[in-house]
Design a protein around this motif. Structure first.
Motif, PDB file in Angstrom:
ATOM      1  N   ASN A   1       0.848  -1.197   0.000  1.00 42.99           N
ATOM      2  CA  ASN A   1       0.000   0.000   0.000  1.00 42.99           C
ATOM      3  C   ASN A   1       0.884   1.248   0.000  1.00 42.99           C
ATOM      4  N   LYS A   2       1.034   1.827  -1.185  1.00 43.07           N
ATOM      5  CA  LYS A   2       1.819   3.061  -1.287  1.00 43.07           C
ATOM      6  C   LYS A   2       0.968   4.233  -0.825  1.00 43.07           C
ATOM      7  N   ARG A   3       1.593   5.193  -0.169  1.00 39.74           N
ATOM      8  CA  ARG A   3       0.880   6.356   0.352  1.00 39.74           C
ATOM      9  C   ARG A   3       1.632   7.644   0.054  1.00 39.74           C
ATOM     10  N   VAL A   4       0.869   8.730  -0.041  1.00 39.42           N
ATOM     11  CA  VAL A   4       1.477  10.060  -0.067  1.00 39.42           C
ATOM     12  C   VAL A   4       1.334  10.646   1.342  1.00 39.42           C
ATOM     13  N   VAL A   5       2.502  10.836   1.972  1.00 40.35           N
ATOM     14  CA  VAL A   5       2.526  11.219   3.385  1.00 40.35           C
ATOM     15  C   VAL A   5       3.016  12.665   3.517  1.00 40.35           C
TER      16      VAL A   5
ATOM     17  N   GLY B   1       3.794   0.847   2.490  1.00 40.62           N
ATOM     18  CA  GLY B   1       3.417  -0.001   3.612  1.00 40.62           C
ATOM     19  C   GLY B   1       2.667  -1.211   3.083  1.00 40.62           C
ATOM     20  N   THR B   2       1.915  -1.852   3.954  1.00 36.88           N
ATOM     21  CA  THR B   2       1.074  -2.972   3.513  1.00 36.88           C
ATOM     22  C   THR B   2      -0.320  -2.792   4.113  1.00 36.88           C
ATOM     23  N   ILE B   3      -1.252  -3.517   3.556  1.00 40.67           N
ATOM     24  CA  ILE B   3      -2.615  -3.476   4.102  1.00 40.67           C
ATOM     25  C   ILE B   3      -3.258  -4.844   3.877  1.00 40.67           C
ATOM     26  N   THR B   4      -4.084  -5.251   4.826  1.00 36.87           N
ATOM     27  CA  THR B   4      -4.847  -6.492   4.708  1.00 36.87           C
ATOM     28  C   THR B   4      -6.149  -6.169   3.985  1.00 36.87           C
ATOM     29  N   LEU B   5      -6.418  -6.906   2.912  1.00 31.12           N
ATOM     30  CA  LEU B   5      -7.582  -6.561   2.083  1.00 31.12           C
ATOM     31  C   LEU B   5      -8.883  -7.096   2.676  1.00 31.12           C
ATOM     32  N   LYS B   6      -9.101  -6.804   3.926  1.00 33.46           N
ATOM     33  CA  LYS B   6     -10.325  -7.261   4.589  1.00 33.46           C
ATOM     34  C   LYS B   6     -10.649  -6.305   5.735  1.00 33.46           C
ATOM     35  N   VAL B   7     -11.930  -5.977   5.854  1.00 32.80           N
ATOM     36  CA  VAL B   7     -12.355  -5.142   6.978  1.00 32.80           C
ATOM     37  C   VAL B   7     -12.242  -5.974   8.252  1.00 32.80           C
ATOM     38  N   PRO B   8     -11.643  -5.429   9.320  1.00 35.21           N
ATOM     39  CA  PRO B   8     -11.486  -6.205  10.559  1.00 35.21           C
ATOM     40  C   PRO B   8     -12.834  -6.718  11.069  1.00 35.21           C
ATOM     41  N   GLU B   9     -12.804  -7.873  11.678  1.00 38.51           N
ATOM     42  CA  GLU B   9     -13.998  -8.503  12.261  1.00 38.51           C
ATOM     43  C   GLU B   9     -14.755  -7.497  13.142  1.00 38.51           C
ATOM     44  N   GLY B  10     -16.050  -7.384  12.899  1.00 32.10           N
ATOM     45  CA  GLY B  10     -16.879  -6.522  13.756  1.00 32.10           C
ATOM     46  C   GLY B  10     -16.868  -5.053  13.369  1.00 32.10           C
ATOM     47  N   SER B  11     -15.946  -4.651  12.504  1.00 28.22           N
ATOM     48  CA  SER B  11     -15.877  -3.247  12.107  1.00 28.22           C
ATOM     49  C   SER B  11     -16.944  -2.933  11.067  1.00 28.22           C
ATOM     50  N   LYS B  12     -17.464  -1.724  11.096  1.00 28.10           N
ATOM     51  CA  LYS B  12     -18.441  -1.314  10.089  1.00 28.10           C
ATOM     52  C   LYS B  12     -17.792  -0.472   8.995  1.00 28.10           C
TER      53      LYS B  12
ATOM     54  N   TRP C   1      -4.887   9.441   0.356  1.00 31.30           N
ATOM     55  CA  TRP C   1      -3.997   9.346  -0.796  1.00 31.30           C
ATOM     56  C   TRP C   1      -3.100   8.127  -0.637  1.00 31.30           C
ATOM     57  N   GLU C   2      -3.662   6.983  -1.020  1.00 33.51           N
ATOM     58  CA  GLU C   2      -2.952   5.706  -0.926  1.00 33.51           C
ATOM     59  C   GLU C   2      -3.655   4.722  -1.861  1.00 33.51           C
ATOM     60  N   GLU C   3      -3.069   3.558  -2.042  1.00 34.66           N
ATOM     61  CA  GLU C   3      -3.687   2.609  -2.967  1.00 34.66           C
ATOM     62  C   GLU C   3      -4.984   2.032  -2.410  1.00 34.66           C
TER      63      GLU C   3
ATOM     64  N   LEU D   1       0.532   7.526  -7.989  1.00 30.89           N
ATOM     65  CA  LEU D   1       0.678   8.212  -6.699  1.00 30.89           C
ATOM     66  C   LEU D   1       1.985   8.989  -6.615  1.00 30.89           C
ATOM     67  N   GLU D   2       3.037   8.467  -7.276  1.00 26.90           N
ATOM     68  CA  GLU D   2       4.351   9.133  -7.246  1.00 26.90           C
ATOM     69  C   GLU D   2       4.258  10.563  -7.784  1.00 26.90           C
TER      70      GLU D   2
END
Lengths: 342, 342
Positions: free
Chosen positions: B7-11, B30-41, B108-110, B316-317
């Protein structure tokens, strides 16, 4: 044969640049026939009280050909004009008759022949109310304060209100009308008599080196409605202290009228950030509110819930000094000129 | 097991003073898990198009503790944010499901995990309309132009309209919406491509030594509605040229955002003289107009009655350069950043 009498006038000698001086005006004696000309629908007035108002300064400028107001602009060599309380001496209009007391636009002279459309209202309520009040709390300044706060400013119960020129004709009423609406009210003026009108707080702007700091002290949570009478540095400091969706009814900018180069206001981006509505307005667009306004203000006046202060000069000869004094802050309270007793 | 992806970001590296520079931002992987956390809306978005908007400059300031906006302010070291078009990858909200195309506030990230309340609308109409348009004519800038003109500015058929930043995202639409309302429209911008959008006239403010004279030339009878995007000297000249009861919907003051000492505006007394209404406003207060707005604009778009120009940067670059370019007037048309094809 109609009587011909002396008619003293306050005449503008020259168009004015910068601060007006007494010598920009002079007293000229003429005569007038105390009868409306045959076939004319005009009204002949004996002027009793004349009103000194800040907007009159703008009428002293040399016309630029772009004037947008009521066509009141003064002509060099003619009598100046403004609001006043008068008695009808003769009338070509079916709406007025001898002896009627009226208020509206008239000239700075002993007697004036005016179109009947310049009369704003007949004066019906005189019990326990000085006639001079129709130049102020019961006249143009009263309607201006009322319309500015409630119509233009959309004032709501309990809001935080700041008013500048707080001891002037309009300012003293703005603060009191807001107090009657359960608002928190702070006024600024060029003198120390701060709590004369029952505001919550007041300050002398001349004694505040940092207006922004002063406003932060009195409005830690910001200002909902700023009733604008002065412009310039005060407006700039106010913009830093407005609340989101605050309103600025703009009645006047007296601090700028005499400057050939007005002050720059730098904090206008707050209008965007805070979604502020700033709106100029003129009394003439709210004349239709007069009956409703009169009911509101007379009841409060009679219950003693409003303090109204006048500063009355006497005699047309003292008119120029009284008018000029407005711009140096010499008056405390509404500046009126008594021309003749009823 | 949910997929973990890059997960690329503009910081934002540091809070900004003055003009923003590309080096005020950096690309961080960075990285990101492609799933909404359990219980999150919350909703997990794949960002497709990001919008470069002037208001983002204000979010780069060091917070003063008095911010009044939507809590969007950037944190030094975190991804910046703004409006964008995204695809729903996973959803904890019953209102959205995998594959939905949406527009609203994102980062501003993927990929971004956002509260579902940040989504403004699902995208239903894609026939013959590029998705990127939902960052502009069919998104926030479109509603802003529409609400500013018709709600805040109370635009009437046949009025005289001036718009600054006329080739920007909002400005180009303001002028065209006003033309569709049979108004006379003049725009100013920092380039010469003046008649690109079918306005009646246009000028490059950089080539006008006297903005007051330029406005008098284009508006001999004055301006009814000035759509304010820039502030400063332009506003000052406009105030001299407004008509009585003119309106100034204040959308932005981009010329002032990068100044540590804003320019002084000296002609504010015209607000009083001419009974002008100047009002700041934000898109978020007019979101409820979106369905009505969409109907209005889609029909005109499909009939080819609106020209809409985008300036699309890719990757993003190139985001920091695209965003910074807004403030030097480098873009022509709405500046968009393509992050990923659908």
């Amino acid at each position: 044969m109609a009587e011909v009498v002396r008619n003293k006038r306050v005449v503008l000698r020259n168009y004015v640049t910068g601060f007006p001086k007494e010598s920009d005006m002079e007293i000229v004696e003429g005569t007038i026939t105390l009868k409306v000309p045959e076939g004319s629908k005009e009204v002949l007035l004996k002027n009793l009280y004349l009103s000194c108002d800040p907007f009159m300064r703008n009428l002293m400028n040399k016309p630029q050909g772009t004037e947008t107001s009521s066509g009141l602009n003064y002509t060099s060599g003619s009598a100046i004009g403004g609001f006043g309380v008068s008695k009808v001496i003769d009338s070509g209009s079916p709406d007025y008759k001898y002896g009627d007391l009226v208020w509206g636009l008239t000239k700075w002279e002993e007697y004036s022949l005016v179109p009947s459309s310049q009369i704003i209202s007949k004066i019906q309520h005189t019990d326990g109310v000085p006639l001079s009040y129709y130049t102020g709390i019961l006249g143009m300044p009263g309607v201006t304060a009322y319309a500015g706060l409630f119509e233009v400013g959309s004032l709501q119960k309990g809001e935080r209100v700041f008013v500048s020129a707080a001891s002037g004709a309009v300012g003293q009423l703005v603060g009191q009308f807001a107090k009657l609406t359960d608002c928190y009210v702070v006024g600024s003026a060029g003198s120390k008599d701060k709590n004369k009108f029952g505001f919550d707080e007041g300050f002398n702007y001349k004694e505040e080196p940092d207006l922004n700091a002063a406003l932060k002290r009195y409005f830690p949570e910001g200002i909902d409605v700023y009733f604008e009478n002065v412009g310039g540095k005060t407006l700039d400091a106010v913009l830093l202290n407005m609340r989101v969706q605050g309103r600025i009814p703009a009645c006047g900018m007296i601090s700028q009228y005499n400057l050939t180069q007005p002050e720059g206001v730098t904090n206008l981006a707050n209008i965007v950030y805070k979604k502020i509505r700033m709106q100029g307005f003129h009394f003439f667009d709210y004349v239709n509110l007069y009956p409703k306004f009169l009911e509101f203000v007379l009841s409060h006046l009679k219950e003693g819930k409003i303090v109204y202060v006048e500063d009355i000069a006497e005699g047309l000869e003292n008119g120029p000094a009284a008018l000029v004094g407005l711009f140096s802050g010499r008056n405390f309270g509404k500046q009126v000129l008594l021309v003749a007793p009823e």
